[in-house]
Design an enzyme around this catalytic site. Structure first.
Site, PDB file in Angstrom:
ATOM      1  N   ILE A  21       0.846  -1.202   0.000  1.00 39.75           N
ATOM      2  CA  ILE A  21       0.000   0.000   0.000  1.00 39.75           C
ATOM      3  C   ILE A  21       0.880   1.249   0.000  1.00 39.75           C
ATOM      4  O   ILE A  21       0.620   2.212  -0.723  1.00 39.75           O
ATOM      5  CB  ILE A  21      -0.916   0.033   1.253  1.00 39.75           C
ATOM      6  CG1 ILE A  21      -1.885  -1.139   1.242  1.00 39.75           C
ATOM      7  CG2 ILE A  21      -1.678   1.365   1.343  1.00 39.75           C
ATOM      8  CD1 ILE A  21      -2.590  -1.385   2.567  1.00 39.75           C
ATOM      9  N   ARG A  88      -3.107  -9.918   5.395  1.00 41.35           N
ATOM     10  CA  ARG A  88      -3.648 -11.282   5.527  1.00 41.35           C
ATOM     11  C   ARG A  88      -3.178 -12.204   4.411  1.00 41.35           C
ATOM     12  O   ARG A  88      -2.847 -11.771   3.319  1.00 41.35           O
ATOM     13  CB  ARG A  88      -5.176 -11.235   5.424  1.00 41.35           C
ATOM     14  CG  ARG A  88      -5.847 -10.686   6.627  1.00 41.35           C
ATOM     15  CD  ARG A  88      -7.299 -11.068   6.643  1.00 41.35           C
ATOM     16  NE  ARG A  88      -8.120 -10.337   5.680  1.00 41.35           N
ATOM     17  CZ  ARG A  88      -9.306 -10.724   5.268  1.00 41.35           C
ATOM     18  NH1 ARG A  88      -9.814 -11.887   5.680  1.00 41.35           N
ATOM     19  NH2 ARG A  88     -10.011  -9.990   4.423  1.00 41.35           N
ATOM     20  N   ASP A 157     -14.154   0.557   2.030  1.00 42.15           N
ATOM     21  CA  ASP A 157     -15.509  -0.007   2.060  1.00 42.15           C
ATOM     22  C   ASP A 157     -16.479   0.878   1.271  1.00 42.15           C
ATOM     23  O   ASP A 157     -17.398   0.386   0.607  1.00 42.15           O
ATOM     24  CB  ASP A 157     -15.981  -0.150   3.517  1.00 42.15           C
ATOM     25  CG  ASP A 157     -15.068  -1.053   4.319  1.00 42.15           C
ATOM     26  OD1 ASP A 157     -14.582  -2.058   3.759  1.00 42.15           O
ATOM     27  OD2 ASP A 157     -14.812  -0.746   5.499  1.00 42.15           O
ATOM     28  N   ARG A 160     -15.555   0.492  -2.530  1.00 47.09           N
ATOM     29  CA  ARG A 160     -16.106  -0.780  -3.029  1.00 47.09           C
ATOM     30  C   ARG A 160     -17.621  -0.691  -3.180  1.00 47.09           C
ATOM     31  O   ARG A 160     -18.177  -1.172  -4.176  1.00 47.09           O
ATOM     32  CB  ARG A 160     -15.801  -1.906  -2.025  1.00 47.09           C
ATOM     33  CG  ARG A 160     -14.380  -2.386  -2.077  1.00 47.09           C
ATOM     34  CD  ARG A 160     -14.176  -3.562  -1.113  1.00 47.09           C
ATOM     35  NE  ARG A 160     -12.815  -4.042  -1.245  1.00 47.09           N
ATOM     36  CZ  ARG A 160     -12.019  -4.324  -0.221  1.00 47.09           C
ATOM     37  NH1 ARG A 160     -12.450  -4.193   1.028  1.00 47.09           N
ATOM     38  NH2 ARG A 160     -10.794  -4.755  -0.432  1.00 47.09           N
ATOM     39  N   HIS A 185     -14.459  -1.998  10.305  1.00 47.61           N
ATOM     40  CA  HIS A 185     -13.827  -2.457   9.065  1.00 47.61           C
ATOM     41  C   HIS A 185     -13.401  -3.919   9.183  1.00 47.61           C
ATOM     42  O   HIS A 185     -12.218  -4.234   9.267  1.00 47.61           O
ATOM     43  CB  HIS A 185     -12.624  -1.571   8.688  1.00 47.61           C
ATOM     44  CG  HIS A 185     -11.906  -2.073   7.466  1.00 47.61           C
ATOM     45  ND1 HIS A 185     -12.480  -2.049   6.207  1.00 47.61           N
ATOM     46  CD2 HIS A 185     -10.705  -2.672   7.315  1.00 47.61           C
ATOM     47  CE1 HIS A 185     -11.648  -2.595   5.339  1.00 47.61           C
ATOM     48  NE2 HIS A 185     -10.559  -2.984   5.990  1.00 47.61           N
TER      49      HIS A 185
END
Ligand SMILES: NC(=O)c1ccc[n+]([C@@H]2O[C@H](COP(=O)([O-])OP(=O)(O)OC[C@H]3O[C@@H](n4cnc5c(N)ncnc54)[C@H](O)[C@@H]3O)[C@@H](O)[C@H]2O)c1
Ligand SMILES: O=C(O)C[C@H](O)C(=O)O
Length: 335
Positions: A21, A88, A157, A160, A185
């Protein structure tokens, strides 16, 4: 009230700037005319990323700072954006990242307290529901916590939601349609308020279920597709830059009326309606639409009117969010 910063003294620090990121986020921030100094901090390769970005012909000076120079990176920052930590892999929840990321966030928050106690702190690192309370508790410990200045970036979020809704309702323009997403989140704590979007009446309950599920688990879609190589980076950089730019537009350029959903401490707005919401939910943090001013949060918008279906989503979100918040806060308070 603190004086408005001069445009030529706005230092923005990206912590974790060499990561998946951090690099594209830093690239996007390099395009901002509101930033005079972009400081890139990472425990690996910060100098390389900084050298590369420093050749781009925009206003900001770019500096790179490695493991030993966190203090130098953070010194005098106006805004600190934090995408540092591990992402993750398939099969993991965001909460599984707590073991590693909690300590990283605590140490960065200590650095903020020491070097830039007035900074806006924008947290991307997961689990956001817990990492934001970690930052707040560290700053409280130092007596400098300002709830108007600490945020969990939940903009992905929202991004999206706009995109996914536009794929189902053709009249929705994904760029201009902003869906309010509340809660937190992660999974069930992400609650999109689809009942408020134009064209909602045309959706079947099956479509609402599918859209809601896709928004709540959009992160898993990317983790699965990357197959062990991490989670969302490019869309997150886009979302992170969008939120950072809103903060800069409001606090540096003085633009009024900007609103974005963000995960925030509810003490940031002392109005009766926000405090009644805090009382009712017994939650100190919640993502809601927030309006920004020179000092950060100027107003937290009330939860919009929700459908019966959305109320069931909120009922499922609240206990999980409460546990996530307590886990983050007690990492500092019980230490
Ligand atoms: N809020 C969101 O919507 C959202 C979206 C996507 C990812 N994330 C989270 O963002 C985090 C970063 O994801 P990524 O894909 O960029 O991971 P990454 O592994 O690609 O990058 C993380 C970077 O952090 C650096 N780092 C590690 N410890 C550090 C420390 N103590 N100080 C400074 N830098 C440090 C690493 O060296 C690395 O360069 C993860 O926790 C991920 O779950 C959040
Ligand atoms: O899913 C993840 O772990 C990363 C991020 O929180 C996301 O929503 O994409």
């Amino acid at each position: 009230m603190s004086p408005a910063p001069e445009h030529n003294s706005v230092k923005v620090v990206v912590c974790g700037a060499a990561g998946g990121i951090g690099q594209p986020l830093s690239l996007l921030l390099k395009q901002s005319d509101l930033i005079s100094h972009l400081a890139l901090f990472d425990v690996v390769n910060a100098a390389g990323v900084a050298a590369d970005l420093s050749h781009i012909n925009t206003k900001s000076k770019v500096t790179g700072h490695g493991r030993e120079s966190m203090d130098e990176a953070l010194q005098g920052a106006h805004t600190v954006v934090i995408p540092a930590g591990v992402p993750r892999k398939p099969g993991m929840t965001r909460d599984d990242l707590f073991k590693i990321n909690a300590g990283i966030i605590r140490d960065l928050a200590e650095g903020v307290a020491k070097n830039c106690p007035d900074a806006f702190v924008l947290v991307i690192s997961n689990p956001v529901n817990s990492t934001v309370p970690i930052v707040a508790e560290v700053l409280k410990k130092h007596g400098i916590f300002n709830p108007k200045k600490v945020f969990g970036i939940s903009t992905l979020d929202v991004v999206r939601s706009s995109r996914f809704v536009s794929e189902v309702i053709p009249s929705v323009d994904p760029k201009s349609t902003r869906v309010t997403v509340v809660g937190g989140h992660s999974g069930v704590t992400i609650v999109p308020i689809l009942s408020q979007i134009p064209g909602h009446a045309s959706l079947t309950q099956e479509q609402i279920d599918a859209l809601t599920h896709r928004i709540q688990y959009g992160g898993d879609e990317v983790v699965k597709a990357k197959d062990g190589a991490g989670s969302a980076t490019l869309s997150m950089a886009f979302a992170g830059a969008r939120f950072t730019n809103v903060i800069l537009e409001a606090t540096v350029a003085g633009k009024a009326g900007l609103v974005e959903s963000t995960y925030v401490n509810l003490a940031a707005d002392s109005s009766a309606s926000t405090q009644a919401f805090r009382e009712k939910t017994q939650l100190d943090y919640f993502a809601l639409d927030v309006e920004f001013g020179r000092e950060g949060v100027s107003k937290i918008h009330a939860l919009p009117k929700v459908s019966a279906y959305e109320q069931t989503l909120l009922d499922a979100a609240i206990p999980e969010l409460k546990a996530n918040i307590e886990k983050g806060a007690s990492f500092i308070t019980a230490a």
